[in-house]
Design a protein around this motif. Structure first.
Motif, PDB file in Angstrom:
ATOM      1  N   TRP A  41       0.824  -1.201   0.000  1.00 51.13           N
ATOM      2  CA  TRP A  41       0.000   0.000   0.000  1.00 51.13           C
ATOM      3  C   TRP A  41       0.861   1.256   0.000  1.00 51.13           C
ATOM      4  CZ3 TRP A  41       0.014   3.563   4.068  1.00 51.13           C
ATOM      5  CH2 TRP A  41      -0.903   4.624   3.935  1.00 51.13           C
ATOM      6  N   ALA A  42       1.869   1.267   0.882  1.00 45.39           N
ATOM      7  CA  ALA A  42       2.721   2.448   1.005  1.00 45.39           C
ATOM      8  C   ALA A  42       3.446   2.726  -0.306  1.00 45.39           C
ATOM      9  CB  ALA A  42       3.730   2.245   2.135  1.00 45.39           C
ATOM     10  N   VAL A  68       0.930   4.165  -2.804  1.00 41.15           N
ATOM     11  CA  VAL A  68       0.576   5.550  -2.488  1.00 41.15           C
ATOM     12  C   VAL A  68       1.680   6.496  -2.941  1.00 41.15           C
ATOM     13  CG1 VAL A  68       0.313   7.204  -0.614  1.00 41.15           C
ATOM     14  CG2 VAL A  68      -0.947   5.051  -0.554  1.00 41.15           C
ATOM     15  N   ALA A  69       2.912   6.113  -2.655  1.00 39.22           N
ATOM     16  CA  ALA A  69       4.040   6.960  -3.028  1.00 39.22           C
ATOM     17  C   ALA A  69       4.108   7.102  -4.544  1.00 39.22           C
ATOM     18  CB  ALA A  69       5.336   6.359  -2.486  1.00 39.22           C
ATOM     19  N   ASN A 118       1.515   9.237  -6.249  1.00 38.42           N
ATOM     20  CA  ASN A 118       1.663  10.667  -6.033  1.00 38.42           C
ATOM     21  C   ASN A 118       2.971  11.212  -6.605  1.00 38.42           C
ATOM     22  OD1 ASN A 118      -0.637  11.795  -4.162  1.00 38.42           O
ATOM     23  ND2 ASN A 118      -0.214   9.730  -3.472  1.00 38.42           N
ATOM     24  N   GLY A 119       3.618  10.393  -7.386  1.00 37.96           N
ATOM     25  CA  GLY A 119       4.839  10.845  -8.024  1.00 37.96           C
ATOM     26  C   GLY A 119       6.068  10.835  -7.123  1.00 37.96           C
ATOM     27  N   PHE A 120       5.939  10.177  -5.979  1.00 38.53           N
ATOM     28  CA  PHE A 120       7.083  10.120  -5.074  1.00 38.53           C
ATOM     29  C   PHE A 120       7.974   8.930  -5.414  1.00 38.53           C
ATOM     30  CE2 PHE A 120       6.499  12.958  -1.266  1.00 38.53           C
ATOM     31  CZ  PHE A 120       5.488  13.717  -1.821  1.00 38.53           C
ATOM     32  N   THR A 121       9.249   9.122  -5.174  1.00 36.83           N
ATOM     33  CA  THR A 121      10.184   8.020  -5.410  1.00 36.83           C
ATOM     34  C   THR A 121      10.996   7.780  -4.146  1.00 36.83           C
ATOM     35  OG1 THR A 121      11.777   9.647  -6.246  1.00 36.83           O
ATOM     36  CG2 THR A 121      10.436   8.483  -7.858  1.00 36.83           C
ATOM     37  N   ASP A 122      11.704   6.664  -4.155  1.00 32.74           N
ATOM     38  CA  ASP A 122      12.606   6.348  -3.056  1.00 32.74           C
ATOM     39  C   ASP A 122      11.886   6.450  -1.713  1.00 32.74           C
ATOM     40  OD1 ASP A 122      15.064   5.588  -2.049  1.00 32.74           O
ATOM     41  OD2 ASP A 122      15.663   7.656  -1.647  1.00 32.74           O
ATOM     42  N   ALA A 123      10.725   5.824  -1.628  1.00 33.52           N
ATOM     43  CA  ALA A 123       9.904   5.968  -0.429  1.00 33.52           C
ATOM     44  C   ALA A 123      10.208   4.952   0.662  1.00 33.52           C
ATOM     45  CB  ALA A 123       8.435   5.867  -0.823  1.00 33.52           C
ATOM     46  N   HIS A 124      10.142   5.448   1.872  1.00 36.52           N
ATOM     47  CA  HIS A 124      10.244   4.589   3.044  1.00 36.52           C
ATOM     48  C   HIS A 124       9.012   4.914   3.869  1.00 36.52           C
ATOM     49  CE1 HIS A 124      14.510   3.383   2.581  1.00 36.52           C
ATOM     50  NE2 HIS A 124      14.559   4.503   1.887  1.00 36.52           N
ATOM     51  N   ILE A 128       4.804   8.217   5.393  1.00 29.16           N
ATOM     52  CA  ILE A 128       5.584   7.754   4.256  1.00 29.16           C
ATOM     53  C   ILE A 128       6.495   8.899   3.839  1.00 29.16           C
ATOM     54  CG2 ILE A 128       5.539   6.785   1.938  1.00 29.16           C
ATOM     55  CD1 ILE A 128       2.683   5.948   2.406  1.00 29.16           C
ATOM     56  N   TRP A 129       7.765   8.614   3.769  1.00 33.19           N
ATOM     57  CA  TRP A 129       8.733   9.633   3.366  1.00 33.19           C
ATOM     58  C   TRP A 129       9.296   9.258   2.010  1.00 33.19           C
ATOM     59  CZ3 TRP A 129       9.860  13.760   6.590  1.00 33.19           C
ATOM     60  CH2 TRP A 129       9.328  13.669   7.893  1.00 33.19           C
ATOM     61  N   GLY A 130       9.500  10.249   1.194  1.00 30.72           N
ATOM     62  CA  GLY A 130      10.079   9.961  -0.105  1.00 30.72           C
ATOM     63  C   GLY A 130      10.501  11.250  -0.766  1.00 30.72           C
ATOM     64  N   LEU A 131      10.754  11.196  -2.048  1.00 34.89           N
ATOM     65  CA  LEU A 131      11.102  12.394  -2.788  1.00 34.89           C
ATOM     66  C   LEU A 131       9.953  12.678  -3.736  1.00 34.89           C
ATOM     67  CD1 LEU A 131      14.830  11.598  -3.565  1.00 34.89           C
ATOM     68  CD2 LEU A 131      13.983  13.452  -2.115  1.00 34.89           C
TER      69      LEU A 131
END
Lengths: 139, 139
Positions: free
Chosen positions: A106-107, A110-111, A114-120, B125-128
């Motif tokens: 899921w995480a 979601v990332a 939303n166009g996010f990369t390298d997500a933790h 969730i953290w990312g770029l």
DNA sequence: AAGCTTAATGATAATGATTGTCAAGTGCAG
DNA sequence: CTGCACTTGACAATCATTATCATTAAGCTT
């Protein structure tokens, strides 16, 4: 003129090897202080500042995972086999490790959506454990 | 026997109103110190300790969202009643609110399965973000 | 193996966010 | 209006983390 540049780069020291080895064996999130205590318990003398520096360096190069706990303390773990989360009793601090493949998926989704990369991600569940929740009475 | 209990409960004070009002207008994640500085810039004299206490209380009752930044500092933001999570860019701090019914259900089930009651959870969730992730080059 | 340059270490002081303390102030039920 | 419990605020105390800096040692070079 130019001094014969002895060397450039990262050196392999007893301390760094010790920290890395401890991370390997502990295989779970630990604070710097905990790592330091662990090393001392094995008579591996490594200065606290050095443990801090080493963990920071390892996290910079991406060799260890870092998460910041709710109390603001940073904890480190060797990157990055089984990711898991924690269920913590807000009263007695009892902790249960939780696996959650569906949350991982899921995480990630979601990332990406939303166009996010390298997500933790960090997931923490707080509650009252069976023991502490018995006679509980708070608004 | 029993003293005539003057009152019980939370009081509405100038300081709490000021903090709440500042949160309303700022509408973004701010640290306690930032909130305090903001109040002082408006000649709203509120003690630093009081800002800390107020934010803590508001987060306990769920009236504000708290997230712990990578540097360990806690930041607060007024949040709507409905529970939601955050997707935060670790570079520019852009924030996206995320709804996740399935995660709510999962967290509740995990807590119950382990005998925990009165559970809350935090998911970050953290990312770029798209912008910051473009020319990114971190090993 | 010895020299040498400089990264690395470690003891400790410094920093900075957050919490604890406690006397003084104040909201509000009666 | 009064009294008391909740609040506040100034400041000390914590605690994790970072900076300082003299000393140690990794590992090229000869």
């Amino acid at each position: 003129m130019k001094p014969p540049a002895a060397q450039v780069g990262v050196r392999s020291t007893r301390q760094r090897i010790a920290v890395l080895d401890a991370l390997t064996r502990l295989d779970d999130f630990r604070s710097t202080q905990e790592l330091h205590d662990f090393l001392r318990s094995e008579s591996q003398e490594v200065g606290l500042a050095t443990v801090y520096r080493t963990l920071q360096a390892l996290s910079d190069t991406g060799d260890v995972d870092v998460i910041v706990r709710a109390d603001g303390e940073s904890v480190y773990r060797l990157c990055s086999r089984h990711h898991h989360h924690h269920l913590v009793c807000r009263r007695c601090r009892a902790t249960v490790e939780v696996q959650a493949p569906e949350v991982e998926t899921w995480a990630e989704k979601v990332a990406t959506d939303n166009g996010f990369t390298d997500a933790h991600h960090v997931v923490e569940i707080w509650g009252l454990c069976a023991d502490c929740g018995l006679g509980e009475d708070h608004s």
